[in-house]
Design a protein around this motif. Structure first.
Motif, PDB file in Angstrom:
ATOM      1  N   GLU A 139      13.160  -0.668  44.956  1.00  0.00           N
ATOM      2  CA  GLU A 139      13.314  -2.050  44.506  1.00  0.00           C
ATOM      3  C   GLU A 139      14.789  -2.441  44.499  1.00  0.00           C
ATOM      4  OE1 GLU A 139      11.476  -2.454  40.675  1.00  0.00           O
ATOM      5  OE2 GLU A 139       9.518  -1.852  41.426  1.00  0.00           O
ATOM      6  N   GLN A 162       9.504  -0.395  36.942  1.00  0.00           N
ATOM      7  CA  GLN A 162       8.066  -0.592  36.747  1.00  0.00           C
ATOM      8  C   GLN A 162       7.625  -0.054  35.390  1.00  0.00           C
ATOM      9  OE1 GLN A 162       5.890  -2.075  39.012  1.00  0.00           O
ATOM     10  NE2 GLN A 162       7.767  -2.630  40.082  1.00  0.00           N
ATOM     11  N   LEU A 171       7.448   7.844  37.728  1.00  0.00           N
ATOM     12  CA  LEU A 171       7.560   6.808  38.755  1.00  0.00           C
ATOM     13  C   LEU A 171       8.439   7.314  39.882  1.00  0.00           C
ATOM     14  CD1 LEU A 171       8.295   3.773  36.421  1.00  0.00           C
ATOM     15  CD2 LEU A 171       6.231   4.085  37.766  1.00  0.00           C
ATOM     16  N   GLN A 175      11.553   3.004  41.737  1.00  0.00           N
ATOM     17  CA  GLN A 175      10.824   2.111  40.835  1.00  0.00           C
ATOM     18  C   GLN A 175      11.248   2.285  39.382  1.00  0.00           C
ATOM     19  OE1 GLN A 175       6.785   3.322  41.716  1.00  0.00           O
ATOM     20  NE2 GLN A 175       6.542   1.580  43.099  1.00  0.00           N
ATOM     21  N   GLN A 177      13.714   2.346  36.007  1.00  0.00           N
ATOM     22  CA  GLN A 177      14.714   1.477  35.390  1.00  0.00           C
ATOM     23  C   GLN A 177      16.109   2.038  35.653  1.00  0.00           C
ATOM     24  OE1 GLN A 177      15.184   1.207  30.942  1.00  0.00           O
ATOM     25  NE2 GLN A 177      14.133  -0.726  31.345  1.00  0.00           N
TER      26      GLN A 177
END
Length: 193
Positions: A139, A162, A171, A175, A177
């Motif tokens: 992302e 996510q 994850l 994805q 943080q």
């Protein structure tokens, strides 16, 4: 009787005109951030803030490099690019979250008060850009640049990530943080990476 201004008022206006012009030039100079631009063979270099409370998804070994054309901060084209480098530590190979990622302007943001974000003293100008991760499956992230009064540049890098999977499985790296705060100073060269 003459319909023009009184002679005394005209003299006062003529004396004040240079002061008004100087004030206008001075006010325009306050927004001049061109001195933050990097020249050929220069970059802003620095490391992530080490405190664990000030970072997520990034190791304390991450370094950053920034090239910047500060005069293009408000334009439609990217005003610079970001690189990150995480040195290997014996168990983890070297990693590059960003690899020459252009600072992509977010067009609609220019019409929102967020485009003139103000936070904390010592920051002359703040700007928000999108950057793409080196991994095409990851992302994108936001980069918040702060041009500081001490001639350094601060970059906050963030990605909301996510929601954790209900199964408890981790994850994918692209994805997760991410949050990191980098304090960068101008250097000759490419910061060693």
């Amino acid at each position: 009787m003459s319909s023009g201004p009184l002679p005394g008022l005209r003299r006062v206006a003529l004396r004040l005109a240079p002061l008004a012009l100087a004030g206008a030039i001075g006010a325009a100079g306050c927004d001049d951030v061109s001195r933050f631009s990097t020249a050929e063979g220069e970059a802003y270099c620095g490391a992530i803030t080490l405190g664990g409370a000030f970072r997520a998804g990034l190791s304390p070994r991450v370094q950053m490099r920034l090239s910047l054309d500060a005069e293009a901060l408000d334009g439609p084209d990217p005003p610079g690019a970001l690189w990150t480098y995480e040195a290997p530590d014996g168990t983890t190979p070297e990693r590059r979250l960003l690899d020459g990622a252009p600072l992509r302007p977010i067009g609609a943001l220019a019409h929102d008060p967020l485009s003139r974000l103000e936070f904390g003293e010592g920051r002359e100008r703040n700007a928000i850009y999108a950057v793409s991760a080196a991994d095409p499956g990851a992302e994108s992230l936001l980069a918040i640049l702060s041009l500081r009064t001490d001639e350094s540049v601060e970059v906050r890098l963030l990605r909301p990530g996510q929601v954790p999977l209900p199964s408890g499985e981790p994850l994918a790296a692209g994805q997760r943080q991410v949050f990191g705060n980098f304090r960068l100073t101008r250097r000759t060269g490419t910061c060693g990476f």
